[in-house]
Design an enzyme around this catalytic site. Sequence first.
Site, PDB file in Angstrom:
ATOM      1  N   CYS B  10     -24.609 -27.134  52.040  1.00 49.01           N
ATOM      2  CA  CYS B  10     -25.266 -25.915  52.502  1.00 49.01           C
ATOM      3  C   CYS B  10     -26.570 -25.716  51.723  1.00 49.01           C
ATOM      4  CB  CYS B  10     -24.356 -24.714  52.286  1.00 49.01           C
ATOM      5  SG  CYS B  10     -23.790 -24.585  50.591  1.00 49.01           S
ATOM      6  N   CYS B  13     -26.353 -25.282  48.011  1.00 50.85           N
ATOM      7  CA  CYS B  13     -26.026 -26.497  47.261  1.00 50.85           C
ATOM      8  C   CYS B  13     -27.292 -27.309  47.005  1.00 50.85           C
ATOM      9  CB  CYS B  13     -25.035 -27.367  48.029  1.00 50.85           C
ATOM     10  SG  CYS B  13     -23.633 -26.448  48.663  1.00 50.85           S
TER      11      CYS B  13
END
Lengths: 316, 80
Positions: B10, B13
């Site tokens: 995501c 991250c």
Amino acid sequence: MLTLFADWFTYTLLRLPKERLITQAIHFFVYDLPKIYLLLVAVVFVVAMLRTWIPPEKIKRLLARRHQFVGNILAASLGIFTPFCTCSAIPMFIGFVESGVPLGVTFSFLVASPMINEVAMVLLWGLFGARVALLYVGVGLLIAIVSGVIIGRLHMEKYVEDYVYKIKIGSAAGDAPLTLKNRVAASWSYVGEIFRKVAPWVAVGVAIGAFIHGYAPENFLARYAGRDNPFAVLIAVAIGIPLYSNAEGVIPVVQALWAKGLPLGTTLAFMMAVTGLSMPEMIILRRVLKPRLLATFIGVVGVGILIVGYFFNWVL
Amino acid sequence: MRIEILGSGCARCHGLEANVRKALVMLGKDAEVIDVTDIQQIMAYGVMATPALVIDGKVIATGRVLSPEEARKAIVSVSA
């Protein structure tokens, strides 16, 4: 103080005549935008601080071995304070199931977490007023609790992908204990992260609000999707489910729809469908849920949202 | 040194990974930075909130994006 600033900005700095519509619109914008921004920073900071004391590991321990119902209520309420990023859905789900949180309770959390959060609350409060914000939260909680109870009663544990039960969870997790200074620093950086993401959407939302405030709303949608159209809520929810947005992104759209005469129930149902159920979330959840349980989840939550939409249109 | 970023790809991250790389540049240090996206591996660390930072098998932070400065401190404290 903000009123004084807005007065000064509009009447003194821009020298606009008080009675013009454009003046009212600008005054509204200059007053409302800082107000919502301040509220946003304050509330997000407080919630982020609270959250440093309730990490997911603690939520998991709180919910494990809970009775149904009490567990569902607790899970849905904790969902409000937990930011939900679709990327965290799977580890959370597996962590919950593994540590013995009942499936229904897990779902109450899974429904509440993306649908209700502090950012949505502040924005609804700022743009629609306290009544709408509280209604949204109350109803969202109700849907999360009831959906969880229903899914729990259906005993669908066997429709969770088998590998979920086999995963071994390490116990090494957890940051070192945080000092107060760390908590404040982490919360501030979270506020910054959220603010950068949300601020532009809020500006759009307030601009729409200001425009509508200054100019009479056109009841375009009311004519086609008003209370008299029995399919309006159904269509709004059907459109909302595949769309994906977090609460902050959908607010300007919701405000525009509402201002154009969409009834409140239909509007809230649309917002709940967009935030609570979404395509990317389904795709991710499919990795841990067998199709039958996934379909049940969508069905139960979808029907809950529909009931809410019709109920509000009928009552309000 | 072996640095692992846990998360299923995501935006947050990627943000964490970028900050960790910045920290490495600040330190003039060379280390292996690995994206761990496999859920079984993530769960093996007992991590429930992603993104998470793991250095040499030790969980440093979960559920938040460390700033480059925080990441630098974490790397220094592990290598010490």
